[in-house]
Scaffold this motif. Structure first.
Motif, short mmCIF file in Angstrom:
data_model
loop_
_atom_site.label_atom_id
_atom_site.label_comp_id
_atom_site.label_asym_id
_atom_site.label_seq_id
_atom_site.Cartn_x
_atom_site.Cartn_y
_atom_site.Cartn_z
N ASN A 197 -18.67 55.49 56.36
CA ASN A 197 -17.84 54.29 56.42
C ASN A 197 -17.02 54.20 57.68
O ASN A 197 -16.74 53.10 58.18
CB ASN A 197 -16.90 54.25 55.21
CG ASN A 197 -17.64 54.15 53.89
OD1 ASN A 197 -18.56 54.92 53.63
ND2 ASN A 197 -17.23 53.23 53.03
N ALA A 251 -25.75 50.01 48.50
CA ALA A 251 -24.58 50.90 48.40
C ALA A 251 -24.31 51.31 46.97
O ALA A 251 -24.81 50.71 46.01
CB ALA A 251 -23.36 50.20 48.99
N GLN A 270 -22.59 53.66 51.52
CA GLN A 270 -23.94 53.18 51.84
C GLN A 270 -25.03 54.16 51.45
O GLN A 270 -24.88 55.39 51.56
CB GLN A 270 -24.03 52.88 53.34
CG GLN A 270 -25.30 52.11 53.72
CD GLN A 270 -25.23 51.55 55.13
OE1 GLN A 270 -24.16 51.47 55.73
NE2 GLN A 270 -26.37 51.15 55.67
N ASP A 290 -29.24 55.12 52.04
CA ASP A 290 -30.32 54.96 53.00
C ASP A 290 -31.45 55.90 52.65
O ASP A 290 -31.22 56.98 52.06
CB ASP A 290 -29.83 55.24 54.43
CG ASP A 290 -30.86 54.82 55.47
OD1 ASP A 290 -30.95 53.60 55.75
OD2 ASP A 290 -31.59 55.69 55.97
N HIS A 319 -21.77 46.60 51.05
CA HIS A 319 -21.84 46.53 52.52
C HIS A 319 -23.31 46.33 52.91
O HIS A 319 -23.68 45.38 53.56
CB HIS A 319 -21.28 47.82 53.13
CG HIS A 319 -21.47 47.90 54.61
ND1 HIS A 319 -20.69 47.21 55.50
CD2 HIS A 319 -22.37 48.59 55.35
CE1 HIS A 319 -21.09 47.46 56.74
NE2 HIS A 319 -22.11 48.30 56.68
N TRP A 339 -19.22 52.38 60.41
CA TRP A 339 -20.10 51.29 60.05
C TRP A 339 -20.22 50.22 61.13
O TRP A 339 -21.31 49.78 61.46
CB TRP A 339 -19.58 50.61 58.78
CG TRP A 339 -20.07 51.22 57.51
CD1 TRP A 339 -21.00 52.21 57.37
CD2 TRP A 339 -19.63 50.88 56.19
NE1 TRP A 339 -21.19 52.50 56.05
CE2 TRP A 339 -20.36 51.71 55.30
CE3 TRP A 339 -18.71 49.97 55.68
CZ2 TRP A 339 -20.19 51.63 53.92
CZ3 TRP A 339 -18.54 49.90 54.32
CH2 TRP A 339 -19.28 50.72 53.43
N HIS A 364 -25.49 58.91 51.26
CA HIS A 364 -24.33 58.87 50.36
C HIS A 364 -23.81 60.27 50.08
O HIS A 364 -22.61 60.47 49.89
CB HIS A 364 -24.68 58.15 49.05
CG HIS A 364 -25.62 58.90 48.16
ND1 HIS A 364 -26.98 58.98 48.41
CD2 HIS A 364 -25.41 59.61 47.02
CE1 HIS A 364 -27.56 59.69 47.47
NE2 HIS A 364 -26.63 60.09 46.61
N PHE A 417 -24.26 56.94 58.57
CA PHE A 417 -23.93 55.82 57.69
C PHE A 417 -22.54 55.98 57.07
O PHE A 417 -22.20 55.32 56.09
CB PHE A 417 -24.98 55.67 56.59
CG PHE A 417 -26.36 55.40 57.13
CD1 PHE A 417 -26.76 54.11 57.44
CD2 PHE A 417 -27.26 56.44 57.34
CE1 PHE A 417 -28.03 53.85 57.95
CE2 PHE A 417 -28.54 56.20 57.85
CZ PHE A 417 -28.93 54.91 58.15
#
Length: 388
Positions: A275, A89, A41, A43, A86, A278, A52, A273
């Motif tokens: 995984n 991403a 993801q 942001d 998702h 999530w 990320h 964020f």
């Protein structure tokens, strides 16, 4: 015909081991990690580091958050493209074919740009090369209030439909939009897979990434419907599983079952964020831990802070801290324990040192005094570790 498979029975602890080990497991280079996780993801909040970068650096031993982008966007080839997998991403470029089902669906979206606008945008980008959104506002229109501008709506839907691609950002962090044939290798640039084939492959991949998961978990991971997951599950390699304390049936990756008794190593802070965390309902079920992103709430309504990172120690999540990083200093704004203090202190110390190294921090400071007495002692140890 789907094969008949035995049901794997797991304890809650074994399921937790599997979930932590496979989702946080290291899988090689940046491309390998992306392929394993399916997507990572993005942001806009960068108070600690871009989302990320935190997710990938955690899984790339020896790398810092500042090095992640150079690993993703190499001069000799494209590793990732941006796509609403998702959420917004990064997806491995080899996985472009698997998202054909979403590209097709995007082309019938009610706000999909009309043919004239679509052709104008594609023609301009085709002739001028990769362009940021701001360069297209004069052609389509600017934003009003909090709404997306007409340009952003059009470009976003063209990105979702696969008629545009983003594999680069400029120095200011703006996405650069280009035509897919100039960004995605010919061997991947196809919509040949049917919706069913795409979903079957992605559900199977999500199952491998999660290790053991309910249908809801798999649906959330891919942002698809529960019905679509149920339709393809019998045709995947995933095996039925029952987990003590889980009210719903589960499905497990056979490869992941090798980790039933493998406790995750060390301690770390999970980015908000990441995984692993999530899906809030999954986090509560697997880790007996309540995690909520509060960054977008008014300050007066936040319980734990702005950019709160859960603290993982081994295969457990035992607390959290509101963190920030600037000018070489990692700042612990608040720390909140969810476990006995003597257990938390050592993990907190190790996680601070690990995050400090990932960020390239040269100092760790504390703004608010943590409530538990052992935490300041852990901070002292972490500061000592980060400065050695």
């Amino acid at each position: 015909m789907p094969r008949i498979r035995d049901i794997e029975t797991l304890s809650s602890g074994q399921a937790r081991n599997i979930a932590l080990r496979v989702t946080s497991g290291r899988a090689g280079d940046a491309g390998d990690v992306l392929r394993h996780l399916v997507s990572v993801q993005l942001d806009a909040i960068t108070v600690l580091a871009p989302a990320h970068q935190l997710t990938l650096a955690e899984r790339l031993p020896g790398s810092t958050t500042g090095e992640v982008d150079s690993l993703l966007w190499q001069a000799d080839g494209t590793v990732a493209f941006e796509y609403p997998a998702h959420a917004a991403a990064l997806v491995a470029v080899e996985d472009w074919p698997l998202w054909a089902f979403r590209r097709r669906r995007s082309r019938i979206h009610p706000q999909y740009p009309d043919p004239a606008l679509r052709d104008d945008l594609l023609s301009r980008i085709g002739s001028e090369g990769p362009l940021p959104l701001r360069s297209l506002h004069d052609q389509v229109g600017t934003a009003t209030g909090w709404n997306w501008s007409p340009a952003k709506t059009a470009v976003q839907l063209l990105l979702w439909s696969g008629e545009l691609a983003c594999v680069r950002r400029d120095r200011a962090g703006n996405r650069l939009f280009q035509l897919p044939p100039t960004a995605i290798g010919d061997q991947y640039l196809t919509d040949a897979l049917t919706d069913q084939e795409c979903l079957r492959a992605l559900v199977e991949r999500a199952g491998h990434a999660l290790g053991v998961a309910t249908v809801d978990d798999l649906a959330d991971y891919l942002r698809v419907t529960v019905a679509s997951v149920k339709a393809v599950l019998p045709d995947t390699e995933l095996v039925p599983a029952a987990v003590d304390g889980w009210p719903q049936p589960a499905w497990a990756s056979e490869q992941a079952l090798a980790f039933v008794d493998t406790v995750a190593e060390g301690a770390s802070f999970l980015g908000p964020f990441d995984n692993t965390i999530w899906y809030r309902k999954r986090v509560a079920r697997v880790f007996d831990f309540e995690h909520r992103l509060e960054a977008y709430k008014p300050a007066t309504k936040r319980q734990h802070g702005y950019y709160v990172c859960p603290l993982r120690v081994g295969s457990d999540i035992v607390g959290r801290a509101d963190l920030a990083y600037r000018d070489g200093t990692l700042t612990i704004i608040t720390a909140s324990p969810d476990a006995p203090a003597e257990f938390l202190a050592a993990g907190f110390s190790a996680a601070c040192a690990r995050l400090s190294a990932m960020l390239g921090a040269t100092d760790i400071t504390v703004l608010g005094q943590p409530a538990d007495t052992p935490i300041p002692e852990a901070l002292e140890r972490a500061i000592g570790l980060s400065n050695t």
